[in-house]
Structure formats: C-alpha cells, structure tokens
Scaffold this active site. Structure first.
Site, PDB file in Angstrom:
ATOM      1  N   SER A 186      47.316  36.353  42.872  1.00  0.00           N
ATOM      2  CA  SER A 186      47.391  38.008  42.665  1.00  0.00           C
ATOM      3  C   SER A 186      48.021  38.217  41.795  1.00  0.00           C
ATOM      4  O   SER A 186      47.284  38.388  40.493  1.00  0.00           O
ATOM      5  CB  SER A 186      47.776  38.742  44.255  1.00  0.00           C
ATOM      6  OG  SER A 186      47.958  40.238  44.004  1.00  0.00           O
ATOM      7  N   ASP A 351      44.988  44.726  38.807  1.00  0.00           N
ATOM      8  CA  ASP A 351      46.284  43.947  39.347  1.00  0.00           C
ATOM      9  C   ASP A 351      45.010  42.408  38.987  1.00  0.00           C
ATOM     10  O   ASP A 351      44.192  42.361  38.548  1.00  0.00           O
ATOM     11  CB  ASP A 351      47.290  43.216  40.592  1.00  0.00           C
ATOM     12  CG  ASP A 351      46.540  42.798  41.257  1.00  0.00           C
ATOM     13  OD1 ASP A 351      45.216  43.526  41.475  1.00  0.00           O
ATOM     14  OD2 ASP A 351      47.138  42.359  42.478  1.00  0.00           O
ATOM     15  N   LYS A 451      43.231  45.178  50.695  1.00  0.00           N
ATOM     16  CA  LYS A 451      43.701  46.313  50.343  1.00  0.00           C
ATOM     17  C   LYS A 451      42.659  46.999  48.383  1.00  0.00           C
ATOM     18  O   LYS A 451      41.673  45.748  48.463  1.00  0.00           O
ATOM     19  CB  LYS A 451      44.952  46.056  49.446  1.00  0.00           C
ATOM     20  CG  LYS A 451      45.821  45.395  48.837  1.00  0.00           C
ATOM     21  CD  LYS A 451      46.689  45.656  48.675  1.00  0.00           C
ATOM     22  CE  LYS A 451      47.631  44.046  47.959  1.00  0.00           C
ATOM     23  NZ  LYS A 451      47.189  42.651  49.406  1.00  0.00           N
TER      24      LYS A 451
END
Length: 605
Positions: A186, A351, A451
């Site tokens: 992530s 990200d 998400k």
C-alpha cells in the site's frame, strides 16, 4: 474466490455485468472487455519500468496490437512438482494482507508458504480450472513474486492467470475484476530495505474476510509442502498468452477495463468540460506509484487535461525514493505547489497501490473525513451512478462524524465499522451501502469492493465541474474551498486530528494499550476529564449486521457528552505503530489522561 469457469468465457477476455445497486436494482450491462485487448488505449506507451525481469528463452511472446487477440505460445503438458517446506513464524494476515520487510519475503519459500496456505484454505471448487487475477503496485520484488505466484497457481489447478503487464495493476482494478492476488504494501515505502506485501481479494472483489485469513494463518503453522507448476518464468513485459495445456497465463493491459468502468460511473463529458477550460488548472501526483500507469490514459487522453498536469507519473520500484502516502507530510511537494503563489485550482494524489487519495484546492486541504461526507452529499446531483441517491453511508470507527451528519440530514442508513475495508463489503453486497470512507485517506463506493483513489478524484472533479458548468470564461469559478465551506454551512463542521507514532517498540505500545483497557474497565459515565464529561469508554466491538460475525478490541475509545472522542489503536499493517485520533486539542488531551499514556507523545509533540 468464486473464480470463473474457463469453459464459459473467451480465452482472451472475460465479460462482466456490473450491478448498479442505486438504480432500482436494475443491472446495467456495459461492454466491459475485462482485461481484453479490444480497447484502443495505449499500452504504457509513455511509461518505463526499472529492472525488467529476466525471462527464460523458452517462452516467446510476440507483441500484440491493441486491436488484435494476444499471440499464443503453446508449451508441452504441464508438470506438477511438490517442494518440501517448513513453517515460518509471524505469517498472520492483518487488515490489509501480509506485510513485512522485503528481505523477510525474499527468504526461501517464505512467500510460497503463504500462497500455498491460501490455496489450502479454500474449497477446491473455488479455484480449480478457474481464472485468477494478479496485479501489484510496481514495487521492488513484485516481478519475482509474480513468477512464484503464477507457478503455485499452476500447481494447485488454477486454469488461467491474468496478470497486468510488468506485474502492474492497481488494487481498485483487481477488485473490479472480481479479485485475486494484489502484490502491494500500500502506502509504505518500497525498495530492497523497505516493505512488501501480499493481499488476497475474495468473491466479488472485497478483501478476504477473517474467516479466510484465519484459515490461512492456521495453515502457515503446519505447512509441509508446496505444489508448483514446472514452467519457466513468463515474460511480463509484453501482452500475450502463454498456454501450457491445462494452464495458461495472459499478460494484459491493466488500464482499459478500469477506465471503462469509470466511464460508466461518471459523466466524462462533464469532467472534460472542466479540465479543458483555460481558466482551470489541475495537477495529479501519482507519487511514482501504480496510478502513474492510469493517470495519462484517464486524465489526459480521455478527459483533456494537460500532459504536464501529471506529476511523478512513471511507476518506479522504489517510488523515486519517496514514501507513496498521499498526505500533507509525504506529498509535501504537491502541497507546496497548491499553497504557492498562483497555485493550481485543484490538486490530488494517490498512494502506492492506487486505493487512497488526497484532495487539495488552492491553498486549501480537504480532510479525508470531510471529503467522503462532501462526496456523499453531492453524489446524487453530480454522479450518474448515484442518480437515484445512495442507499446508505458508512465510515470506519476512528473517522470523524462528518459523514454521520450527512446521513442524518438525507435520512440515509448509517453504519460505523472497524478499520479495514473488508468490513464494508458485506454491507455493499447486501445493498445497504453505497458510499464509505476512512480517515486514513480511503474513499470509495459500491462500484467495487475496495477504496479507490482515482474514483475519489473523479468524484471531486464531478462536483467542481457541476458547480461550474454554466460559468463563462472570465467569471469567478466555484472553488474547492467554496464547496467545503458551503458544506460546513449546511451540515456543520467536525474537527479532527490524527497522530501517528511509527516504529514504536512493540512491548511498550502493547503495555500502553493494556493500561488503557484497564482504565476503560474502571471508567463510568459522568467521570470528569478536565472540562469534559465522559459518556462512555470501551474497546470497540463490532457485530456485522449482515452475517452476525463479531470482531473485538478494535480501538480504545473515550467518548464525551459533547461528542468529542479520543481513540487509540495499534496498527496491524505496519509493525509497532500506534495511532491516536482525537477531537480534543492536543494540549488539552495531555491533561485528560494519565501522564503514563503520553510519556512519548509529549516528547514527540
């Protein structure tokens, strides 16, 4: 995993219907090629990758044009071999998969053990002769890991692996393809001395539930052998199909189907009318991470943004020596641009794996808690996917109450869940939830079960575009700050702060949490903490309203009669991190709880 049968689909594509749960339960079927080559989107024509993997000369995959079926290389019958192994300690999956330092994963059989343990945890009918999607954020070790995963998938009877070119595919794109393996840590740094991770998305694309991850962990404790397909490494640098008889690997364009999904969710012509204006300036920082592969095809080629609006748009294995976390600290270069003289009108960042986002206006920062609330409040008016309105709203427990206010005013069902996107999935599948978010820069909806950073950026662009659709050149445009201030005037404002204490010693952090839990057990309604009166204190437990499953110890909470909250939680994504959320000013906070809770906090203030 509900992998699809090979007998019911073309060899080079999957077809899929997306359920619009907000349109009177009608199913709208758009011609998603699902990892196909029929969409004329350039295949990374302007993107380069570092350290291309070495490929066995026995695998020859010819390049294919965007309009042709992928070339097929046929090999002899697949042979399976069994490799002996021993368990490793510490392979318990957290809220977002298994994350460790790269050097831990590079130990012989470390990753292979976890992948085999996963297959051992699933009913064979879930994956035998099925199709598995594999993608990642482009970080260091992904190329080697992809070869390991492909071979173990072959050894366990998977029929086909669809893998993004160069191992690239964002977490939202994998989720949109009904899930699979995601190679990512992530928002954590990448490189030989930093982090790597693996996550498995199940069923309709949501992160694997604890019922699955608990089985995986149990199997890692007793694993003794790994089933491996005896095949050479696959060339991941070019699109193509490699066939081993009962098993095949297709290297695919990771952008096309995700782009098509976004076109069906949003009004691209509306957004294009904004981004093509000469009096509106936009910048997107891909942070040298996976969304660099998506930014140009979506924002420039489809929506008309200037090519120089994409910053750090080349995915790099070490993220350009950066920390791909879109917040005020690690995206400081973007913040400085937006807060500089004559800054752009709109800025955004995503990200490492493309599921988080940060939204900025000119000299204005939108908190993640406000962002999801504002998207929810404007969704029906500005985003076609929500034309009949959201069915429900939800947030993670530590996220501020801004979304609660929207749900109350719009008379929508509202849910508070533990940290971890998987807790939203059941609510979405049951048709109870449309829009949700976390304070950790995660925002999304039921278009997928993750998400979605680019989705959030497009949602905000839709809002700004809608507010300015009738503005002529020379007229003052409605800005990001205007939208936020109007929202506060309508719904009220929630103040929120988060404090991260990274790389704490685990022993001390655990002792602190245990101390707080003891304090909770002794607390009672009406206790005074300075000028604040305690309403209740607990260690958050959650009962899923769909399946009745219960999770406990999800964060220590002190909730006061005026709605203020103090929340403590240990992160399971990054070892030894302590997270603190507060709606109480920091200087007052130090006076509310015993000094032992803040011995390190005050030092680091």
């Amino acid at each position: 995993m509900a992998l699809k049968s090979l007998t019911s689909m073309p060899s080079s594509s999957l077809s899929r219907k997306f359920k619009n749960s907000n349109a009177n339960d009608s199913t709208f079927s758009h011609p998603i090629k699902s990892i196909s080559f029929l969409n004329p989107i350039p295949l990374f024509s302007s993107i380069s990758f570092k350290n291309a993997s070495q490929v066995s000369p026995s695998v020859t995959v010819k390049a294919s044009s965007a309009s042709s079926s992928p070339p097929t290389t046929v090999h002899q019958e697949l042979k399976i071999k069994t490799v002996p192994t021993q368990p490793f300690e510490g392979q318990k999956t957290g809220t977002s998969g298994l994350r460790k330092k790269v050097k831990v994963f590079m130990q012989e059989n470390y990753l292979a053990n976890w992948i085999q343990a996963l297959f051992d945890s699933l009913p064979p009918e879930d994956y035998k002769n099925g199709v598995l999607v594999l993608g990642g954020d482009g970080r260091y070790f992904n190329r080697e890991a992809a070869q390991i995963i492909i071979k173990i998938a072959a050894g366990n009877g998977v029929g086909k692996v669809l893998v993004g070119m160069d191992g690239i595919m964002s977490t939202p794109a994998v989720s949109a393809a009904n899930g699979g393996f995601i190679m990512s840590a992530s928002h954590n740094p990448g490189g030989p001395d930093y982090d790597w991770g693996i996550k498995f998305n199940y069923s309709s694309g949501q992160p694997a539930p604890e019922s699955i991850t608990d089985k995986i962990y149990g199997n890692t404790l007793s694993i003794s052998e790994i089933k491996v397909g005896d095949i050479p490494d696959v060339d991941l640098s070019r699109p193509g199909l490699v066939d081993y008889g009962a098993f095949s690997v297709e290297v695919v364009d990771p952008v096309a189907d995700y782009l098509e999904l976004m076109e069906n969710v949003f009004d691209f012509s509306l957004i294009r009318s904004l981004l093509s204006r000469s009096d509106f300036r936009f910048i997107f920082d891909a942070m040298h991470a996976v969304t660099g592969a998506y930014a140009k095809p979506i924002f420039v080629d489809k929506l008309g943004a200037s090519p120089d609006s994409i910053s750090n748009g080349v995915p790099l294995e070490d993220f350009g020596h950066g920390h791909p976390d879109p917040n005020l600290t690690y995206a400081k270069d973007l913040v400085d641009i937006l807060y500089g003289d004559n800054g752009p009108d709109f800025g955004a960042a995503s990200d490492g794996d493309g599921d988080r986002n940060m939204i900025l206006g000119r000299a204005f920062f939108v908190t993640p808690s406000d962002s999801v609330a504002i998207i929810a409040a404007n969704a029906q008016e500005t985003i076609p996917y929500f034309k009949t309105g959201p069915k429900g709203l939800a947030r993670s427990m530590p996220t501020s109450g801004a979304l609660d206010r929207v749900a109350e005013k719009l008379n929508l069902p509202f849910y508070e869940v533990p940290t971890g996107w998987k807790f939203f999935g059941n609510l979405m599948d049951e048709g109870k939830l449309s829009i949700c978010g976390e304070e950790s820069f995660g925002t999304g909806s039921d278009h997928i079960r993750e998400k979605d950073g680019i989705w959030a950026v497009l949602a905000w662009l839709s809002i700004i575009a809608y507010r300015n659709k009738d503005k002529k050149l020379g007229e003052k445009l409605v800005s990001v700050s205007d939208v936020v201030n109007e929202h506060w005037a309508t719904y009220g404002r929630n103040f929120f702060s988060r404090y991260d204490y990274e790389e704490c010693e685990s022993e001390g952090a655990n002792k602190m949490i245990e101390y707080l839990r003891d304090l909770v057990s002794k607390s009672k309604t009406g206790d005074k903490y300075g000028s604040y009166t305690l309403q209740f204190a607990d260690d958050f437990n959650y009962t899923d309203p769909v399946d009745g499953s219960v999770v406990s110890k999800q964060g220590v909470r002190f909730v006061f009669t005026d709605g203020s909250r103090i929340i403590f939680r240990l992160s399971v994504c990054i070892a030894f991190d302590l997270l603190l959320w507060s709606c109480v000013p920091l200087l007052q906070l130090s006076k509310l709880l015993p000094a032992s809770c803040f011995s390190f906090l005050l030092v680091n203030e």
